[in-house]
Scaffold this motif. Structure first.
Motif, PDB file in Angstrom:
ATOM      1  N   ARG A  13       0.832  -1.204   0.000  1.00 20.79           N
ATOM      2  CA  ARG A  13       0.000   0.000   0.000  1.00 20.79           C
ATOM      3  C   ARG A  13       0.867   1.256   0.000  1.00 20.79           C
ATOM      4  O   ARG A  13       0.617   2.198  -0.755  1.00 20.79           O
ATOM      5  N   LYS A  14       1.891   1.276   0.839  1.00 22.05           N
ATOM      6  CA  LYS A  14       2.793   2.431   0.892  1.00 22.05           C
ATOM      7  C   LYS A  14       3.476   2.641  -0.458  1.00 22.05           C
ATOM      8  O   LYS A  14       3.565   3.763  -0.957  1.00 22.05           O
ATOM      9  N   THR A  15       3.970   1.565  -1.026  1.00 21.58           N
ATOM     10  CA  THR A  15       4.664   1.649  -2.317  1.00 21.58           C
ATOM     11  C   THR A  15       3.722   2.148  -3.404  1.00 21.58           C
ATOM     12  O   THR A  15       4.082   3.011  -4.219  1.00 21.58           O
ATOM     13  N   TRP A  16       2.501   1.612  -3.427  1.00 21.97           N
ATOM     14  CA  TRP A  16       1.520   2.016  -4.448  1.00 21.97           C
ATOM     15  C   TRP A  16       1.210   3.504  -4.328  1.00 21.97           C
ATOM     16  O   TRP A  16       1.115   4.204  -5.328  1.00 21.97           O
ATOM     17  N   ARG A  17       1.038   3.974  -3.116  1.00 24.07           N
ATOM     18  CA  ARG A  17       0.677   5.379  -2.921  1.00 24.07           C
ATOM     19  C   ARG A  17       1.786   6.311  -3.396  1.00 24.07           C
ATOM     20  O   ARG A  17       1.509   7.421  -3.846  1.00 24.07           O
ATOM     21  N   LYS A  18       3.028   5.858  -3.325  1.00 28.31           N
ATOM     22  CA  LYS A  18       4.164   6.668  -3.765  1.00 28.31           C
ATOM     23  C   LYS A  18       4.386   6.578  -5.272  1.00 28.31           C
ATOM     24  O   LYS A  18       4.841   7.529  -5.898  1.00 28.31           O
ATOM     25  N   ASP A  19       4.114   5.404  -5.849  1.00 29.64           N
ATOM     26  CA  ASP A  19       4.453   5.177  -7.256  1.00 29.64           C
ATOM     27  C   ASP A  19       3.499   4.180  -7.885  1.00 29.64           C
ATOM     28  O   ASP A  19       3.575   2.979  -7.601  1.00 29.64           O
ATOM     29  N   HIS A  20       2.594   4.689  -8.706  1.00 33.01           N
ATOM     30  CA  HIS A  20       1.698   3.798  -9.448  1.00 33.01           C
ATOM     31  C   HIS A  20       1.464   4.363 -10.851  1.00 33.01           C
ATOM     32  O   HIS A  20       1.618   5.561 -11.072  1.00 33.01           O
ATOM     33  N   PRO A  21       1.111   3.498 -11.788  1.00 37.35           N
ATOM     34  CA  PRO A  21       0.916   3.950 -13.162  1.00 37.35           C
ATOM     35  C   PRO A  21      -0.257   4.928 -13.275  1.00 37.35           C
ATOM     36  O   PRO A  21      -1.275   4.778 -12.595  1.00 37.35           O
ATOM     37  N   PHE A  22      -0.103   5.900 -14.139  1.00 37.45           N
ATOM     38  CA  PHE A  22      -1.141   6.907 -14.378  1.00 37.45           C
ATOM     39  C   PHE A  22      -2.448   6.237 -14.798  1.00 37.45           C
ATOM     40  O   PHE A  22      -2.461   5.348 -15.647  1.00 37.45           O
ATOM     41  N   GLY A  23      -3.537   6.666 -14.205  1.00 33.25           N
ATOM     42  CA  GLY A  23      -4.854   6.172 -14.570  1.00 33.25           C
ATOM     43  C   GLY A  23      -5.293   4.932 -13.816  1.00 33.25           C
ATOM     44  O   GLY A  23      -6.455   4.536 -13.886  1.00 33.25           O
ATOM     45  N   PHE A  24      -4.377   4.292 -13.110  1.00 30.60           N
ATOM     46  CA  PHE A  24      -4.695   3.098 -12.329  1.00 30.60           C
ATOM     47  C   PHE A  24      -5.106   3.516 -10.914  1.00 30.60           C
ATOM     48  O   PHE A  24      -4.605   4.506 -10.381  1.00 30.60           O
ATOM     49  N   ASN A  25      -5.980   2.728 -10.311  1.00 28.30           N
ATOM     50  CA  ASN A  25      -6.354   2.927  -8.911  1.00 28.30           C
ATOM     51  C   ASN A  25      -6.259   1.588  -8.202  1.00 28.30           C
ATOM     52  O   ASN A  25      -6.583   0.557  -8.783  1.00 28.30           O
ATOM     53  N   ALA A  26      -5.849   1.630  -6.953  1.00 29.03           N
ATOM     54  CA  ALA A  26      -5.811   0.416  -6.133  1.00 29.03           C
ATOM     55  C   ALA A  26      -5.807   0.844  -4.673  1.00 29.03           C
ATOM     56  O   ALA A  26      -4.953   1.633  -4.266  1.00 29.03           O
ATOM     57  N   LYS A  27      -6.785   0.341  -3.935  1.00 30.33           N
ATOM     58  CA  LYS A  27      -6.797   0.640  -2.506  1.00 30.33           C
ATOM     59  C   LYS A  27      -7.550  -0.447  -1.760  1.00 30.33           C
ATOM     60  O   LYS A  27      -8.476  -1.074  -2.295  1.00 30.33           O
ATOM     61  N   PRO A  28      -7.127  -0.653  -0.522  1.00 30.91           N
ATOM     62  CA  PRO A  28      -7.826  -1.645   0.292  1.00 30.91           C
ATOM     63  C   PRO A  28      -9.283  -1.252   0.510  1.00 30.91           C
ATOM     64  O   PRO A  28      -9.619  -0.065   0.575  1.00 30.91           O
ATOM     65  N   ALA A  29     -10.132  -2.254   0.615  1.00 30.92           N
ATOM     66  CA  ALA A  29     -11.551  -2.025   0.889  1.00 30.92           C
ATOM     67  C   ALA A  29     -11.711  -1.514   2.317  1.00 30.92           C
ATOM     68  O   ALA A  29     -10.816  -1.661   3.155  1.00 30.92           O
ATOM     69  N   THR A  30     -12.860  -0.938   2.584  1.00 31.21           N
ATOM     70  CA  THR A  30     -13.179  -0.459   3.917  1.00 31.21           C
ATOM     71  C   THR A  30     -14.187  -1.403   4.549  1.00 31.21           C
ATOM     72  O   THR A  30     -15.214  -1.724   3.941  1.00 31.21           O
ATOM     73  N   ASN A  31     -13.898  -1.848   5.748  1.00 29.50           N
ATOM     74  CA  ASN A  31     -14.820  -2.704   6.494  1.00 29.50           C
ATOM     75  C   ASN A  31     -16.008  -1.876   6.993  1.00 29.50           C
ATOM     76  O   ASN A  31     -15.949  -0.643   7.017  1.00 29.50           O
ATOM     77  N   LYS A  32     -17.064  -2.550   7.429  1.00 30.28           N
ATOM     78  CA  LYS A  32     -18.258  -1.858   7.926  1.00 30.28           C
ATOM     79  C   LYS A  32     -17.946  -0.940   9.100  1.00 30.28           C
ATOM     80  O   LYS A  32     -18.600   0.076   9.292  1.00 30.28           O
ATOM     81  N   ASP A  33     -16.945  -1.297   9.882  1.00 29.06           N
ATOM     82  CA  ASP A  33     -16.592  -0.469  11.045  1.00 29.06           C
ATOM     83  C   ASP A  33     -15.663   0.695  10.677  1.00 29.06           C
ATOM     84  O   ASP A  33     -15.223   1.443  11.539  1.00 29.06           O
ATOM     85  N   GLY A  34     -15.371   0.842   9.380  1.00 28.05           N
ATOM     86  CA  GLY A  34     -14.529   1.939   8.914  1.00 28.05           C
ATOM     87  C   GLY A  34     -13.052   1.607   8.841  1.00 28.05           C
ATOM     88  O   GLY A  34     -12.262   2.400   8.339  1.00 28.05           O
ATOM     89  N   SER A  35     -12.663   0.436   9.335  1.00 27.44           N
ATOM     90  CA  SER A  35     -11.260   0.041   9.268  1.00 27.44           C
ATOM     91  C   SER A  35     -10.906  -0.450   7.860  1.00 27.44           C
ATOM     92  O   SER A  35     -11.782  -0.773   7.058  1.00 27.44           O
TER      93      SER A  35
END
Length: 159
Positions: A13-35
């Motif tokens: 996640r840290k690496t992706w946030r610093k360097d990812h290809p233009f136009g791509f998105n990737a992020k962890p899902a959010t649980n019901k409790d917001g975590s």
């Protein structure tokens, strides 16, 4: 093993946030409790310019197991996604997610590999009969179906 998996996914996640290809998105899902759920990522992959896939932003879900990175994640498009190497349920058939898996493969490499697969299907590993037959026997009809699908997953301009 989940401690190893969580550590690796936190780094991904840290690496992706610093360097990812233009136009791509990737992020962890959010649980019901917001975590944050590091074992389930919601991603989107743009179709390459100059291909029938251009103009589309394709949703991909990555499910990591507690055995990650020793075991590859499961990646899927929405069900009934039209592509020769995508099963009816949306699961993606790609060598780097199967026999060619290596623990060093990153989320970035996975998503770039899936993007490449969109326009360069592997006819030796069909997962979907109809898409495979059109790809092999009726290229024009195949391209039309892909272009129709791109319109169902449009890239939305951000304001």
């Amino acid at each position: 093993m989940s401690g190893l998996a969580l550590g690796r996914l936190t780094e991904e996640r840290k690496t992706w946030r610093k360097d990812h290809p233009f136009g791509f998105n990737a992020k962890p899902a959010t649980n019901k409790d917001g975590s944050m759920n590091l074992f389930l990522w919601n991603c989107s992959i743009p179709g390459k310019e100059g291909t029938a896939w251009q103009g589309g932003l394709y949703p991909v879900t990555i499910h990591f197991s507690e055995d990650y990175p020793s075991k590859s994640p499961l990646c899927s498009f929405p069900g009934k996604f039209f592509h020769p190497n995508v099963f009816e349920n949306g699961q993606i058939c790609l060598s780097i997610l199967g026999n060619d898996w290596k623990p060093s493969i990153s989320v970035k490499q996975i998503l770039l590999g899936i993007q490449d697969l969109l326009d360069t299907p592997n006819p030796n590993s069909p997962a979907q009969t109809y898409a495979y037959e059109l790809f092999v026997k009726q290229k024009d009809k195949y391209r039309t179906k892909v272009e129709e699908q791109a319109k169902r997953f449009p890239v939305l301009d951000e304001l």
